[in-house]
Design a protein around this motif. Structure first.
Motif, PDB file in Angstrom:
ATOM      1  N   GLY A  48       0.838  -1.198   0.000  1.00 20.47           N
ATOM      2  CA  GLY A  48       0.000   0.000   0.000  1.00 20.47           C
ATOM      3  C   GLY A  48       0.865   1.238   0.000  1.00 20.47           C
ATOM      4  O   GLY A  48       2.053   1.165   0.368  1.00 20.47           O
ATOM      5  N   PRO A  49       0.297   2.371  -0.384  1.00 20.87           N
ATOM      6  CA  PRO A  49       1.085   3.606  -0.427  1.00 20.87           C
ATOM      7  C   PRO A  49       1.694   3.924   0.945  1.00 20.87           C
ATOM      8  O   PRO A  49       1.125   3.564   1.976  1.00 20.87           O
ATOM      9  N   SER A  50       2.842   4.599   0.935  1.00 21.30           N
ATOM     10  CA  SER A  50       3.490   4.960   2.190  1.00 21.30           C
ATOM     11  C   SER A  50       2.534   5.779   3.055  1.00 21.30           C
ATOM     12  O   SER A  50       1.882   6.690   2.558  1.00 21.30           O
ATOM     13  N   GLY A  51       2.426   5.424   4.321  1.00 22.07           N
ATOM     14  CA  GLY A  51       1.576   6.174   5.241  1.00 22.07           C
ATOM     15  C   GLY A  51       0.118   5.736   5.233  1.00 22.07           C
ATOM     16  O   GLY A  51      -0.712   6.332   5.924  1.00 22.07           O
ATOM     17  N   CYS A  52      -0.214   4.675   4.490  1.00 24.37           N
ATOM     18  CA  CYS A  52      -1.637   4.284   4.419  1.00 24.37           C
ATOM     19  C   CYS A  52      -2.083   3.516   5.661  1.00 24.37           C
ATOM     20  O   CYS A  52      -3.279   3.352   5.889  1.00 24.37           O
ATOM     21  N   ALA A 261     -12.579  11.703   3.837  1.00 21.97           N
ATOM     22  CA  ALA A 261     -11.918  10.406   3.646  1.00 21.97           C
ATOM     23  C   ALA A 261     -11.877   9.642   4.977  1.00 21.97           C
ATOM     24  O   ALA A 261     -11.329  10.143   5.961  1.00 21.97           O
ATOM     25  N   PRO A 262     -12.441   8.440   5.030  1.00 25.29           N
ATOM     26  CA  PRO A 262     -12.501   7.711   6.307  1.00 25.29           C
ATOM     27  C   PRO A 262     -11.258   6.876   6.605  1.00 25.29           C
ATOM     28  O   PRO A 262     -11.152   6.313   7.688  1.00 25.29           O
ATOM     29  N   GLY A 263     -10.303   6.796   5.661  1.00 28.78           N
ATOM     30  CA  GLY A 263      -9.080   6.035   5.914  1.00 28.78           C
ATOM     31  C   GLY A 263      -8.857   4.978   4.857  1.00 28.78           C
ATOM     32  O   GLY A 263      -9.679   4.790   3.951  1.00 28.78           O
ATOM     33  N   ALA A 264      -7.729   4.278   4.991  1.00 28.54           N
ATOM     34  CA  ALA A 264      -7.385   3.251   3.996  1.00 28.54           C
ATOM     35  C   ALA A 264      -8.139   1.965   4.296  1.00 28.54           C
ATOM     36  O   ALA A 264      -8.381   1.620   5.456  1.00 28.54           O
ATOM     37  N   THR A 265      -8.491   1.268   3.241  1.00 26.99           N
ATOM     38  CA  THR A 265      -9.174  -0.011   3.412  1.00 26.99           C
ATOM     39  C   THR A 265      -8.624  -1.011   2.408  1.00 26.99           C
ATOM     40  O   THR A 265      -7.765  -0.676   1.584  1.00 26.99           O
ATOM     41  N   VAL A 266      -9.109  -2.245   2.465  1.00 19.38           N
ATOM     42  CA  VAL A 266      -8.633  -3.270   1.528  1.00 19.38           C
ATOM     43  C   VAL A 266      -9.265  -3.021   0.158  1.00 19.38           C
ATOM     44  O   VAL A 266     -10.487  -3.045   0.027  1.00 19.38           O
ATOM     45  N   VAL A 267      -8.432  -2.745  -0.837  1.00 22.87           N
ATOM     46  CA  VAL A 267      -8.958  -2.516  -2.187  1.00 22.87           C
ATOM     47  C   VAL A 267      -8.498  -3.611  -3.155  1.00 22.87           C
ATOM     48  O   VAL A 267      -8.911  -3.626  -4.316  1.00 22.87           O
ATOM     49  N   TYR A 268      -7.618  -4.479  -2.682  1.00 26.69           N
ATOM     50  CA  TYR A 268      -7.097  -5.533  -3.561  1.00 26.69           C
ATOM     51  C   TYR A 268      -6.861  -6.766  -2.706  1.00 26.69           C
ATOM     52  O   TYR A 268      -6.239  -6.686  -1.637  1.00 26.69           O
ATOM     53  N   ASP A 269      -7.374  -7.901  -3.136  1.00 22.09           N
ATOM     54  CA  ASP A 269      -7.151  -9.135  -2.392  1.00 22.09           C
ATOM     55  C   ASP A 269      -7.282 -10.302  -3.368  1.00 22.09           C
ATOM     56  O   ASP A 269      -8.390 -10.711  -3.722  1.00 22.09           O
ATOM     57  N   LYS A 270      -6.126 -10.775  -3.835  1.00 20.83           N
ATOM     58  CA  LYS A 270      -6.137 -11.839  -4.837  1.00 20.83           C
ATOM     59  C   LYS A 270      -5.031 -12.841  -4.545  1.00 20.83           C
ATOM     60  O   LYS A 270      -4.025 -12.501  -3.913  1.00 20.83           O
ATOM     61  N   THR A 287       4.472  -9.402 -14.416  1.00 19.25           N
ATOM     62  CA  THR A 287       4.209  -8.082 -14.979  1.00 19.25           C
ATOM     63  C   THR A 287       2.736  -7.676 -14.929  1.00 19.25           C
ATOM     64  O   THR A 287       2.410  -6.588 -14.466  1.00 19.25           O
ATOM     65  N   ALA A 288       1.854  -8.544 -15.373  1.00 23.11           N
ATOM     66  CA  ALA A 288       0.438  -8.170 -15.462  1.00 23.11           C
ATOM     67  C   ALA A 288      -0.132  -7.868 -14.072  1.00 23.11           C
ATOM     68  O   ALA A 288      -0.779  -6.835 -13.855  1.00 23.11           O
ATOM     69  N   GLN A 289       0.183  -8.742 -13.103  1.00 18.24           N
ATOM     70  CA  GLN A 289      -0.371  -8.532 -11.765  1.00 18.24           C
ATOM     71  C   GLN A 289       0.234  -7.280 -11.112  1.00 18.24           C
ATOM     72  O   GLN A 289      -0.447  -6.511 -10.454  1.00 18.24           O
ATOM     73  N   ARG A 290       1.524  -7.072 -11.369  1.00 15.88           N
ATOM     74  CA  ARG A 290       2.196  -5.895 -10.814  1.00 15.88           C
ATOM     75  C   ARG A 290       1.540  -4.611 -11.328  1.00 15.88           C
ATOM     76  O   ARG A 290       1.277  -3.687 -10.580  1.00 15.88           O
ATOM     77  N   GLU A 291       1.258  -4.583 -12.614  1.00 15.46           N
ATOM     78  CA  GLU A 291       0.629  -3.385 -13.195  1.00 15.46           C
ATOM     79  C   GLU A 291      -0.765  -3.177 -12.630  1.00 15.46           C
ATOM     80  O   GLU A 291      -1.184  -2.061 -12.347  1.00 15.46           O
ATOM     81  N   GLU A 292      -1.480  -4.275 -12.442  1.00 18.32           N
ATOM     82  CA  GLU A 292      -2.832  -4.177 -11.882  1.00 18.32           C
ATOM     83  C   GLU A 292      -2.780  -3.601 -10.457  1.00 18.32           C
ATOM     84  O   GLU A 292      -3.539  -2.694 -10.106  1.00 18.32           O
ATOM     85  N   ARG A 294      -0.421  -1.733  -9.145  1.00 18.36           N
ATOM     86  CA  ARG A 294      -0.024  -0.316  -9.223  1.00 18.36           C
ATOM     87  C   ARG A 294      -1.239   0.565  -9.472  1.00 18.36           C
ATOM     88  O   ARG A 294      -1.424   1.580  -8.838  1.00 18.36           O
ATOM     89  N   ARG A 295      -2.049   0.127 -10.412  1.00 20.53           N
ATOM     90  CA  ARG A 295      -3.210   0.937 -10.829  1.00 20.53           C
ATOM     91  C   ARG A 295      -4.263   0.966  -9.712  1.00 20.53           C
ATOM     92  O   ARG A 295      -4.756   2.022  -9.336  1.00 20.53           O
TER      93      ARG A 295
END
Ligand SMILES: Nc1ncnc2c1ncn2[C@@H]1O[C@H](COP(=O)(O)OP(=O)(O)OP(=O)(O)O)[C@@H](O)[C@H]1O
Ligand SMILES: [Mg+2]
Length: 319
Positions: A48-52, A261-270, A287-292, A294-295
């Motif tokens: 996750g982004p730094s500080g999330c 903004a209420p805070g960081a939450t789980v946006v990706y779980d695979k 590569t494909a998963q890394r790009e996904e 990132r986005r």
């Protein structure tokens, strides 16, 4: 359906559950509605982004900073299917930080043995039951040696931290955590300060622990290691884990009616592909998963629907 959008996994399979966890400091919201079920024997990478709030989440699991909302439950043989709410630190959770946490005046072996020595006996026990204490110490000493062999430090048992490289110190720190046989081990950027070659060695070592888990399961036993690793390195996250979770503050909270903004939450779980120690690392495959990731996790705009990429258990159930 639970918040992860799936049928629930079997109760005995779960080592840790985060139910609607929220956290913050003063007026600052950090984590919001974090839902997660961690399978026993799983190696989960958290990015996750730094500080999330990744370290904040780990500290909540360790129990030094319990959540402000929701709850964390740890499941063990003793706690039964309901688990036990985490509200304080305990020996059933171990953590390894980026910065070395070894005692500078103890050798590698002493550093590893000291945890069980202090845990299993009181001062009164040590004074009054000297023979039993001596026998216990011998057992702990042997166990510390075995653990150091497991992390490939058989030749460095008598070195002091200042005589070790950074990679060796992190191996000792991991052995220190593992010897306590915790239900879950948390690693907060454990290899962040290491050079690339050392980092690769340590990633490899984690894969060998994962293989021990797989072997235990094949033999019908409980997998010995359950792990959450926080890392900034996406290749590492995909390589060492079998599941990748992204925490992010960049999600479409307005759509859910929040004014701020209420805070960081789980946006990706695979799931992520599982690697073994016999195959060379090949990051091209990621590569494909890394790009996904990132986005979805790292890019502020456009904000994503937070449930769209949270599909781990749904995919497991569909298999
Ligand atoms: N003790 C504290 N008091 C006040 N604010 C804090 C405290 N600890 C963390 N924070 C804030 O909470 C937020 C989340 O911090 P945290 O360390 O969990 O982030 P992180 O995702 O681990 O970041 P990084 O990737 O840089 O390690 C940050 O904005 C941080 O400033
Ligand atoms: Mg952190």
């Amino acid at each position: 359906m639970n918040p992860e959008g799936d049928a629930s996994p079997a109760a005995g399979d779960i080592a840790l559950e985060s139910r609607g966890v929220g956290h913050g400091f003063g007026a600052k919201a950090v984590l919001f509605d974090v839902n997660l079920k961690l399978r026993r024997g799983q190696f989960l990478s958290l990015v996750g982004p730094s500080g999330c709030g990744k370290s904040t989440f780990l500290r909540a699991i360790v129990g030094t900073h319990p959540p402000r909302a929701g709850e964390l439950r740890l499941f063990s043989a003793e706690s039964g299917d309901e688990g036990k709410v985490i509200d304080a630190p305990g020996r059933d959770r171990g953590i390894v930080y980026q910065q070395y946490s070894l005692f500078p005046f103890l050798t590698a072996r002493e550093n590893v043995a000291i945890g069980p020595m202090l845990d299993q006996t009181s001062l009164a026990f040590r004074c009054l039951r000297r023979l039993r204490w001596r026998q216990l110490r011998r057992e702990q000493w042997r166990a510390a040696g075995d653990m150091l062999e497991k992390v490939k430090l058989a030749d460095a048992m008598n070195l002091y931290p200042h005589e070790m490289s950074g990679g060796m110190r992190q191996r000792v720190a991991l052995a220190q955590a593992m010897i306590m046989k915790p239900e879950i081990i948390l690693l907060d950027e454990p290899f962040g300060a290491l050079d690339e070659a050392t980092r690769e060695d340590l990633q490899y070592m984690l894969l060998s622990l994962y293989e021990e888990n797989q072997k235990a399961v094949r033999q019908g036993n409980r997998p010995p290691y359950t792990l959450i690793i926080v890392t900034h390195e996406l290749n590492e996250a995909i390589y060492v884990g079998d599941r990748l979770v992204g925490l992010s503050q960049f999600w479409d909270w307005r759509k859910e009616g929040h004014a701020a903004a209420p805070g960081a939450t789980v946006v990706y779980d695979k799931p992520t592909p599982v690697f073994d120690t016999k195959t060379a690392r090949n990051f091209e495959r990621f590569t494909a998963q890394r790009e996904e990731i990132r986005r979805v996790v790292f890019e502020p705009a456009p904000p994503c629907d937070r449930h769209q990429h949270v599909v781990y258990w749904r995919e497991q159930t569909a298999r």
